[in-house]
Design an enzyme around this catalytic site. Structure first.
Site, PDB file in Angstrom:
ATOM      1  N   HIS A   1      11.240  23.596  17.604  1.00  0.00           N
ATOM      2  CA  HIS A   1      11.975  23.347  16.301  1.00  0.00           C
ATOM      3  C   HIS A   1      13.404  23.158  16.976  1.00  0.00           C
ATOM      4  O   HIS A   1      14.184  22.282  16.295  1.00  0.00           O
ATOM      5  CB  HIS A   1      11.694  24.262  15.386  1.00  0.00           C
ATOM      6  CG  HIS A   1      10.781  23.681  14.570  1.00  0.00           C
ATOM      7  ND1 HIS A   1       9.807  24.609  13.784  1.00  0.00           N
ATOM      8  CD2 HIS A   1      10.263  22.485  13.914  1.00  0.00           C
ATOM      9  CE1 HIS A   1       9.111  23.849  13.076  1.00  0.00           C
ATOM     10  NE2 HIS A   1       9.084  22.564  13.197  1.00  0.00           N
TER      11      HIS A   1
ATOM     12  N   ARG B   1       6.217   6.459   1.408  1.00  0.00           N
ATOM     13  CA  ARG B   1       4.860   7.048   1.624  1.00  0.00           C
ATOM     14  C   ARG B   1       4.819   8.212   0.730  1.00  0.00           C
ATOM     15  O   ARG B   1       4.873   9.216   0.844  1.00  0.00           O
ATOM     16  CB  ARG B   1       4.928   7.353   3.084  1.00  0.00           C
ATOM     17  CG  ARG B   1       4.758   6.321   4.064  1.00  0.00           C
ATOM     18  CD  ARG B   1       4.548   6.780   5.259  1.00  0.00           C
ATOM     19  NE  ARG B   1       4.209   5.884   6.453  1.00  0.00           N
ATOM     20  CZ  ARG B   1       4.862   5.296   7.335  1.00  0.00           C
ATOM     21  NH1 ARG B   1       6.169   5.758   7.436  1.00  0.00           N
ATOM     22  NH2 ARG B   1       4.402   4.413   8.180  1.00  0.00           N
TER      23      ARG B   1
ATOM     24  N   ARG C   1       4.561   3.129  -2.327  1.00  0.00           N
ATOM     25  CA  ARG C   1       3.191   2.782  -2.095  1.00  0.00           C
ATOM     26  C   ARG C   1       2.539   3.870  -2.750  1.00  0.00           C
ATOM     27  O   ARG C   1       2.702   5.165  -2.569  1.00  0.00           O
ATOM     28  CB  ARG C   1       2.993   2.709  -0.869  1.00  0.00           C
ATOM     29  CG  ARG C   1       1.428   2.685  -0.236  1.00  0.00           C
ATOM     30  CD  ARG C   1       1.233   2.659   0.991  1.00  0.00           C
ATOM     31  NE  ARG C   1       1.553   3.989   1.739  1.00  0.00           N
ATOM     32  CZ  ARG C   1       1.248   4.259   3.009  1.00  0.00           C
ATOM     33  NH1 ARG C   1       1.270   3.049   3.905  1.00  0.00           N
ATOM     34  NH2 ARG C   1       1.816   5.390   3.641  1.00  0.00           N
TER      35      ARG C   1
ATOM     36  N   GLU D   1      -2.935  -4.572   5.617  1.00  0.00           N
ATOM     37  CA  GLU D   1      -2.950  -3.682   6.686  1.00  0.00           C
ATOM     38  C   GLU D   1      -4.526  -3.710   7.196  1.00  0.00           C
ATOM     39  O   GLU D   1      -4.868  -3.027   7.848  1.00  0.00           O
ATOM     40  CB  GLU D   1      -2.444  -2.434   6.399  1.00  0.00           C
ATOM     41  CG  GLU D   1      -3.005  -1.725   4.986  1.00  0.00           C
ATOM     42  CD  GLU D   1      -2.229  -0.462   4.568  1.00  0.00           C
ATOM     43  OE1 GLU D   1      -1.477   0.058   5.779  1.00  0.00           O
ATOM     44  OE2 GLU D   1      -2.227   0.202   3.775  1.00  0.00           O
TER      45      GLU D   1
ATOM     46  N   ASN E   1       0.977  -1.156  11.614  1.00  0.00           N
ATOM     47  CA  ASN E   1       0.347   0.053  12.201  1.00  0.00           C
ATOM     48  C   ASN E   1      -1.323   0.028  11.919  1.00  0.00           C
ATOM     49  O   ASN E   1      -2.156   0.219  12.767  1.00  0.00           O
ATOM     50  CB  ASN E   1       0.726   1.441  11.667  1.00  0.00           C
ATOM     51  CG  ASN E   1       2.204   1.515  11.572  1.00  0.00           C
ATOM     52  OD1 ASN E   1       2.873   0.963  12.353  1.00  0.00           O
ATOM     53  ND2 ASN E   1       2.900   2.341  10.753  1.00  0.00           N
ATOM     54  N   ASP E   2      -1.794  -0.062  10.790  1.00  0.00           N
ATOM     55  CA  ASP E   2      -2.977  -0.062  10.472  1.00  0.00           C
ATOM     56  C   ASP E   2      -3.772  -1.461  10.812  1.00  0.00           C
ATOM     57  O   ASP E   2      -4.974  -1.491  11.329  1.00  0.00           O
ATOM     58  CB  ASP E   2      -3.378  -0.031   9.019  1.00  0.00           C
ATOM     59  CG  ASP E   2      -3.457   1.933   8.906  1.00  0.00           C
ATOM     60  OD1 ASP E   2      -4.039   2.413   9.891  1.00  0.00           O
ATOM     61  OD2 ASP E   2      -2.634   2.248   7.766  1.00  0.00           O
TER      62      ASP E   2
ATOM     63  N   ARG F   1      -5.510   4.702  15.791  1.00  0.00           N
ATOM     64  CA  ARG F   1      -4.121   4.784  16.210  1.00  0.00           C
ATOM     65  C   ARG F   1      -3.661   6.094  16.736  1.00  0.00           C
ATOM     66  O   ARG F   1      -2.539   6.367  16.987  1.00  0.00           O
ATOM     67  CB  ARG F   1      -3.273   4.066  14.948  1.00  0.00           C
ATOM     68  CG  ARG F   1      -3.428   4.951  13.775  1.00  0.00           C
ATOM     69  CD  ARG F   1      -2.843   4.132  12.467  1.00  0.00           C
ATOM     70  NE  ARG F   1      -1.525   4.908  11.934  1.00  0.00           N
ATOM     71  CZ  ARG F   1      -0.882   4.542  11.007  1.00  0.00           C
ATOM     72  NH1 ARG F   1      -1.469   3.651  10.040  1.00  0.00           N
ATOM     73  NH2 ARG F   1       0.225   5.139  10.710  1.00  0.00           N
TER      74      ARG F   1
ATOM     75  N   CYS G   1       6.351  -3.511   7.264  1.00  0.00           N
ATOM     76  CA  CYS G   1       6.881  -1.982   7.295  1.00  0.00           C
ATOM     77  C   CYS G   1       6.334  -1.224   8.184  1.00  0.00           C
ATOM     78  O   CYS G   1       6.430  -0.111   7.983  1.00  0.00           O
ATOM     79  CB  CYS G   1       6.718  -1.595   5.722  1.00  0.00           C
ATOM     80  SG  CYS G   1       4.746  -1.534   5.114  1.00  0.00           S
TER      81      CYS G   1
END
Ligand code: PEP
Ligand code: MG
Length: 534
Positions: A182, A289, A324, A422, A445-446, A456, A493
């Site tokens: 961290h 998201r 979304r 997607e 991405n998808d 992925r 996106c």
């Protein structure tokens, strides 16, 4: 000059005097009271430490808040508290008991076969050190700097970094530590160059000496010779000039050399992310998201969701925010909602899960329609594969609106509703989907994962998951043709929008809205605005 190569943990360069932080553990030397009083003192110290951590959480940037929250939660951990109480009962002083338990507990964490948990061991030590400091009446902020310095220690803790005035820490070197810890994460957020795993030799020799630190390569020079120092100072000046240029870019509209305006939006998951994105000049939020708000494992009521969305819209200050609907499932597990499946990426995920659990979608949509008056809201559905699924989701929208009307609850009637493209099926069927919605947003991405049948998140097939794919490109072209025919806009996106070359490629294809992580906005903007080299 001593040249050492450690592990680069936070990009950037620094030249300056090194201040070594020594962490003596003195809890063992304190006078011990009778154990009921020792326990009472310990409990009061924990309360105080939690208050301090709550304050640090408030002050920390969006990405770092969780660290202090985690530390606060650790101070409530029943196992740890039991261990400490046991040690006090056996005759140890409160501070010594905390140190002993912290050591046992952090060692245990370090041996767990899970990288995330291993990295959290230093958070336990950090939180416990805070309690020890309070018990011993020592100054709580261990790190006090009166002039800028590179700090060095065996390990740096998150609270070291946020308790020092901005600009005073030029760089960080640790002999141990990890780039996923961290402190390294916070140093990246704060833009402080850092090197971990620099070894003991540096630590022993560094205090009060000059060092040059390269957080890009992990290289470290103790007492650098003049040419090395000059090289570093020159690179630092170049970087400052570059940052100044990017700073000016924040306010500029993104217009390509051929005169095409491009909207650069941010992918976010909470109001704090949106504030950060706005400070980087984002034109809006292209992807919120929303499922991230549930990842703490607690389902939010409609009122709690409403307040969350209102805060998001307010943070965007009137700029568009595309929320979304919950994309739960696959790598985004939500306790109590997502299912354990053999093949989760191909399972009950995204809109499929919401159609199976309509109560989730209804609550979310109701909160969204009510919150919409506070800004410029758009809604989109994830993981759509067929027109039938989209129609079913749109039917839920109408049903929610009818219920709000019936209950006389005020809401915004016309919110643009879009579809994420997607899945390859959605791209292939884009002509059927386009007349049903107001916009498309391509989730590369998808789309890449499903087009290439390459999970992925599975490192074993990372080589089968291409950055640029002619197959995905064909699916995007099909999507664009269908959108154009029906007069609806298309954006991208997925992560690929943050790749400057791909962003430029999308713009050349006719996509004029791109959404990406806030940290990439200015770099992509600069690239898109640049005149091509002759
Ligand atoms: C995508 O799939 O490209 C996307 C943006 O959605 P997520 O990464 O949240 O699945
Ligand atoms: Mg996706």
């Amino acid at each position: 000059m001593l040249h050492i190569t450690g592990t680069a943990a936070s990009a950037g360069l620094a030249v300056g005097t090194v201040k070594r932080i020594y962490r003596a553990s003195t809890g063992l030397t304190r006078v011990v009271l009778d154990f009921p009083r020792e326990k009472a003192l310990f409990e009061a110290a924990v309360l105080l430490a939690k208050d301090e951590l709550a304050e640090l959480e408030q002050r920390a940037g969006a990405q770092d808040k969780d660290i202090f929250l985690f530390q606060r939660v650790m101070l409530d951990d029943q196992g740890l508290l039991r261990e400490i109480n046991q040690a006090i009962t056996e005759g140890l002083g409160g501070a010594a008991a905390v140190e002993k338990a912290a050591e046992i507990y952090s060692q245990r964490m370090r041996s767990i076969d899970n990288e995330y948990l291993r990295e959290r061991a230093s958070d336990i030590l950090d939180a416990c050190q805070r309690v020890v400091n309070i018990l011993d009446g020592r100054p709580r902020d261990i790190l006090k700097l009166d002039q800028p310095a590179i700090i060095a220690s065996d390990e740096i803790y998150p609270s070291d970094l946020v308790s020092v005035e901005k600009g005073l820490i030029l760089g960080i070197v640790t002999s141990a530590g990890s780039s996923q810890g961290h402190a390294a994460i916070i140093s990246r957020t704060m833009g402080i160059p850092a090197i971990v795993q620099a070894g003991e030799k540096f630590l022993q020799l560094c205090d009060g000496e000059t060092a040059a630190l390269d957080g890009f390569s992990g290289e470290l020079f103790l007492n650098p010779d003049e040419p090395t120092k000059a090289r570093f100072l020159h690179r630092i000046r170049l970087k400052e000039r570059q940052e100044h240029k990017l700073e000016k870019l924040k306010k500029a509209r993104c217009v390509t050399p051929t005169g095409q305006e491009v909207s650069l939006m941010a992918n976010c998951s909470c109001p704090e992310d949106i504030e950060l994105a706005m400070s980087k000049g984002a034109d809006g939020v292209g992807l919120l998201r929303s499922e991230f708000m549930l990842m703490a494992g607690k389902m939010l009521t409609e009122q709690e969701q409403y307040e969350f969305y209102v805060n998001c819209l307010k943070a965007a200050g009137g700029k568009p925010v595309t929320v979304r609907t919950f994309d739960i499932g696959a790598d985004k597990e939500v306790e109590g909602i997502s299912h354990t499946e053999d093949n989760p990426a191909l399972g009950l995920r995204g809109i499929r899960l919401c159609l199976a659990r309509k109560d989730l979608l209804e609550t979310q949509l109701s909160a969204l329609f009510r919150a919409a008056k506070y800004g410029n809201l758009k809604i989109m559905f994830p993981m759509i594969a067929t027109a039938e699924e989209l129609k079913l989701a749109l039917a839920v929208v109408e049903q929610v609106k009818a219920q709000l009307r019936q209950k006389n609850i005020s809401f915004t009637e016309n919110i643009p509703i879009g579809t994420m493209i997607e899945t390859p099926a959605a791209a292939l069927l884009a002509e059927q989907l386009a007349p049903l919605c107001s916009f498309f947003s391509i989730g590369t991405n998808d789309l890449t994962q499903y087009a290439h049948a390459a999970d992925r998140v599975n490192p074993l097939v990372a080589d089968y998951y291409p950055t640029f794919s002619p197959a995905v490109n064909m699916l995007i072209e099909m999507t664009l043709r269908a959108a154009e025919k029906n007069g609806i806009p298309v954006s991208v996106c997925g992560e690929s929008a943050a790749n400057s070359a791909l962003a430029q490629h999308y713009v050349s294809m006719g996509i004029h809205t791109l959404s990406m992580a806030a940290v990439s906005l200015l770099e992509v903007k600069e690239f898109l605005m640049e005149e091509p080299e002759e």
